[in-house]
Design a protein around this motif. Structure first.
Motif, PDB file in Angstrom:
ATOM      1  N   ILE A 135      13.358 -22.006  -8.304  1.00  0.00           N
ATOM      2  CA  ILE A 135      12.171 -21.992  -7.445  1.00  0.00           C
ATOM      3  C   ILE A 135      12.641 -21.612  -6.039  1.00  0.00           C
ATOM      4  O   ILE A 135      13.501 -22.291  -5.480  1.00  0.00           O
ATOM      5  CB  ILE A 135      11.470 -23.370  -7.435  1.00  0.00           C
ATOM      6  N   PRO A 136      12.135 -20.504  -5.492  1.00  0.00           N
ATOM      7  CA  PRO A 136      12.688 -19.997  -4.235  1.00  0.00           C
ATOM      8  C   PRO A 136      12.256 -20.818  -3.029  1.00  0.00           C
ATOM      9  O   PRO A 136      11.459 -20.380  -2.219  1.00  0.00           O
ATOM     10  CB  PRO A 136      12.149 -18.567  -4.170  1.00  0.00           C
ATOM     11  N   ALA A 137      12.801 -22.017  -2.915  1.00  0.00           N
ATOM     12  CA  ALA A 137      12.392 -22.952  -1.862  1.00  0.00           C
ATOM     13  C   ALA A 137      13.122 -22.645  -0.547  1.00  0.00           C
ATOM     14  O   ALA A 137      14.023 -21.802  -0.495  1.00  0.00           O
ATOM     15  CB  ALA A 137      12.678 -24.384  -2.304  1.00  0.00           C
ATOM     16  N   ASN A 138      12.682 -23.337   0.488  1.00  0.00           N
ATOM     17  CA  ASN A 138      13.319 -23.335   1.809  1.00  0.00           C
ATOM     18  C   ASN A 138      14.834 -23.456   1.646  1.00  0.00           C
ATOM     19  O   ASN A 138      15.318 -24.430   1.066  1.00  0.00           O
ATOM     20  CB  ASN A 138      12.769 -24.561   2.557  1.00  0.00           C
ATOM     21  N   GLU A 139      15.570 -22.500   2.176  1.00  0.00           N
ATOM     22  CA  GLU A 139      17.022 -22.548   1.955  1.00  0.00           C
ATOM     23  C   GLU A 139      17.673 -23.766   2.606  1.00  0.00           C
ATOM     24  O   GLU A 139      18.728 -24.208   2.174  1.00  0.00           O
ATOM     25  CB  GLU A 139      17.672 -21.247   2.434  1.00  0.00           C
ATOM     26  N   SER A 142      15.971 -27.341  -0.061  1.00  0.00           N
ATOM     27  CA  SER A 142      15.564 -26.651  -1.275  1.00  0.00           C
ATOM     28  C   SER A 142      15.286 -27.565  -2.458  1.00  0.00           C
ATOM     29  O   SER A 142      14.783 -27.116  -3.471  1.00  0.00           O
ATOM     30  CB  SER A 142      16.652 -25.648  -1.662  1.00  0.00           C
TER      31      SER A 142
ATOM     32  N   LYS B  27       7.694 -28.970   3.335  1.00  0.00           N
ATOM     33  CA  LYS B  27       8.987 -28.530   3.877  1.00  0.00           C
ATOM     34  C   LYS B  27       9.760 -27.703   2.855  1.00  0.00           C
ATOM     35  O   LYS B  27      10.421 -26.719   3.200  1.00  0.00           O
ATOM     36  CB  LYS B  27       9.802 -29.733   4.341  1.00  0.00           C
ATOM     37  N   ASN B  28       9.683 -28.100   1.588  1.00  0.00           N
ATOM     38  CA  ASN B  28      10.328 -27.312   0.527  1.00  0.00           C
ATOM     39  C   ASN B  28       9.880 -25.855   0.564  1.00  0.00           C
ATOM     40  O   ASN B  28      10.620 -24.948   0.177  1.00  0.00           O
ATOM     41  CB  ASN B  28       9.996 -27.883  -0.852  1.00  0.00           C
ATOM     42  N   MET B  29       8.640 -25.629   0.974  1.00  0.00           N
ATOM     43  CA  MET B  29       8.064 -24.287   0.941  1.00  0.00           C
ATOM     44  C   MET B  29       7.921 -23.678   2.341  1.00  0.00           C
ATOM     45  O   MET B  29       7.201 -22.712   2.538  1.00  0.00           O
ATOM     46  CB  MET B  29       6.706 -24.328   0.231  1.00  0.00           C
ATOM     47  N   CYS B  30       8.618 -24.280   3.339  1.00  0.00           N
ATOM     48  CA  CYS B  30       8.641 -23.726   4.704  1.00  0.00           C
ATOM     49  C   CYS B  30       7.288 -23.789   5.414  1.00  0.00           C
ATOM     50  O   CYS B  30       6.968 -22.916   6.224  1.00  0.00           O
ATOM     51  CB  CYS B  30       9.158 -22.291   4.715  1.00  0.00           C
ATOM     52  N   TYR B 155       3.531 -23.391  -2.633  1.00  0.00           N
ATOM     53  CA  TYR B 155       4.402 -22.530  -3.443  1.00  0.00           C
ATOM     54  C   TYR B 155       3.850 -21.104  -3.479  1.00  0.00           C
ATOM     55  O   TYR B 155       4.581 -20.132  -3.312  1.00  0.00           O
ATOM     56  CB  TYR B 155       4.526 -23.105  -4.858  1.00  0.00           C
ATOM     57  N   ARG B 158       4.532 -19.453  -0.246  1.00  0.00           N
ATOM     58  CA  ARG B 158       5.945 -19.074  -0.162  1.00  0.00           C
ATOM     59  C   ARG B 158       6.209 -17.809  -0.983  1.00  0.00           C
ATOM     60  O   ARG B 158       6.920 -16.911  -0.540  1.00  0.00           O
ATOM     61  CB  ARG B 158       6.783 -20.242  -0.669  1.00  0.00           C
ATOM     62  N   MET B 159       5.636 -17.748  -2.183  1.00  0.00           N
ATOM     63  CA  MET B 159       5.817 -16.558  -3.020  1.00  0.00           C
ATOM     64  C   MET B 159       5.223 -15.332  -2.333  1.00  0.00           C
ATOM     65  O   MET B 159       5.802 -14.238  -2.388  1.00  0.00           O
ATOM     66  CB  MET B 159       5.165 -16.760  -4.391  1.00  0.00           C
ATOM     67  N   LEU B 162       7.473 -14.251   0.439  1.00  0.00           N
ATOM     68  CA  LEU B 162       8.724 -13.660  -0.063  1.00  0.00           C
ATOM     69  C   LEU B 162       8.484 -12.349  -0.806  1.00  0.00           C
ATOM     70  O   LEU B 162       9.432 -11.741  -1.302  1.00  0.00           O
ATOM     71  CB  LEU B 162       9.426 -14.633  -1.026  1.00  0.00           C
ATOM     72  N   LEU B 166      11.991 -11.065  -3.293  1.00  0.00           N
ATOM     73  CA  LEU B 166      12.511 -11.628  -4.532  1.00  0.00           C
ATOM     74  C   LEU B 166      12.866 -10.484  -5.467  1.00  0.00           C
ATOM     75  O   LEU B 166      12.105  -9.538  -5.624  1.00  0.00           O
ATOM     76  CB  LEU B 166      11.463 -12.510  -5.203  1.00  0.00           C
TER      77      LEU B 166
END
Lengths: 252, 252
Positions: A135-139, A142, B27-30, B155, B158-159, B162, B166
């Motif tokens: 899952i491309p989460a916040n680096e 994450s 936060k996980n997804m910025c 999510y 975020r996708m 990105l 990706l």
């Protein structure tokens, strides 16, 4: 086609609450096959509580001692992985993961494998998986909660399963037919007439105002009932103006 | 472009744990701008605990008395809604919601509004929203946990953010270059030679076996190092066969 052939496998989960939240997330997305590999505490009240009304998923969950047993009958095994593992592996994003899993699930069982809350799957466990998904989460932050990760992947499966059934038209479920172009044009004429009677629009003034009002209503795409309401307002306004005018004329 | 202009608005949340889980999901997804409208209990230890390391999002959360205040500076307001409300409204799925929100967030603040755990947003609150979004969940079990719903929409944002970054190539992060077609062809020749020496492949037998082996290795797309390892195995095998043959010849 359904998601019956999709199995969610949780490896060595510490918190029973997470197992319950996973069951709820699965059921919300029409996924029901849950396998638990050596859960720390299961069954457990906390799992039941967090499952909300998805206790049927919990009740039918199967418990295994090893990951090998949990995936034994699966034709495709996809493991969730953080980026930057030492041994690279074919890596999918959640959307492509769902496409692949859903595509194959018409033919055989497909397992999605999730690791421990604190450190995911071991390298040995990841090597039992044909593909990995990330899952491309916040680096910089994450690590998703376990049930959140399950929610995201099950949501993508659900979206894939619904492909072509979801409308991309935001007005799909509207209860009234849209006003025709002609009905809208007649409204604009009525509006201009009323604004002129109101003294708000001067016949000699530039047409900028009407252009803007026309743009507003055309963009808003009112439905038939809305145009009827708007015209009713104009008619009521005209009535008041004309009554007022009559009264004034009588007084003079 | 970042997700800085995206605001998550939670209306009248009952459980502080959900607020914490929302902060972590964001936060996980910025996503970092959190607004709370009349939360029942906030701040609260349970919120801090469930936020894990996303306490910065909690600490900077703003608390408002009314939804109107929380969205006052927003140019687009999207409310989460169950299907089948009495008054239809322009309705998006989460993917189209993310596209619209992200597209507009380059110009102005965009609010995503989430209702109470038990009964969502009121009709009055939904009427403050320009658009509605619905997560297409199981029709028989459609109510997602609040933080799960935030996770899904963030999510999707975020996708969208990105998009184009990706890779759709599952081997994108491979550490070794793929073996060339020539290296693979030479391996197949080497394999056939070794299998013949082993007596496993008979020169007069049908070629079906080599066809299947070639298909297997071509499909697996081994990298350079893997082909080197495979060839090393063949060389070692040949060495053993030849030593054995020498010993046998000497004995005779």
């Amino acid at each position: 086609m359904s998601l019956d052939n999709i199995r969610i496998v949780l490896v060595n989960t510490s918190h029973p609450g997470n197992i319950g939240a996973v069951a709820r997330a699965m059921k919300n997305m029409c996924v029901s096959d849950l396998a638990l590999v050596s859960p720390k505490k299961f069954p457990h009240d906390e799992a039941t509580w967090r499952a909300s009304n998805a206790t049927d998923v919990l009740d039918s969950a199967k418990v295994f001692e090893t990951l090998e047993e949990a995936i034994a009958d699966c034709g495709l095994v996809i493991g969730t992985s953080a980026r930057g593992r030492r041994i690279p592996w074919p890596l999918l994003d959640p959307r492509n993961c769902a496409k692949q899993a859903y595509g194959e699930a018409s033919k055989h069982k497909v397992a999605l494998v999730f690791g421990r809350e604190d450190r995911g799957l071991t390298n040995e466990e990841l090597q039992l998986c044909n593909l990995h998904v990330n899952i491309p989460a916040n680096e910089e932050y994450s690590s998703l909660n376990l049930a959140m990760a399950v929610q995201v992947l099950c949501y993508e499966l659900r979206m894939t399963a619904l492909d072509g059934q979801l409308s991309s038209n935001p007005l799909e479920e509207w209860d009234q037919p849209p006003a025709t172009a002609d009905a809208l044009a007649r409204y604009i004429v009525h509006l201009e007439e009323t604004l002129t009677e109101l003294g708000f629009l001067r016949a000699d003034a530039p047409k900028q105002l009407m252009t803007r009002l026309q743009r507003l209503y055309t963009r808003a795409r009112p439905d038939e009932m809305e145009v009827n309401i708007l015209r009713g307002i104009l008619t009521a306004t005209q009535y008041q103006i004309r009554q007022q005018k009559l009264a004034t004329d009588e007084r003079n």
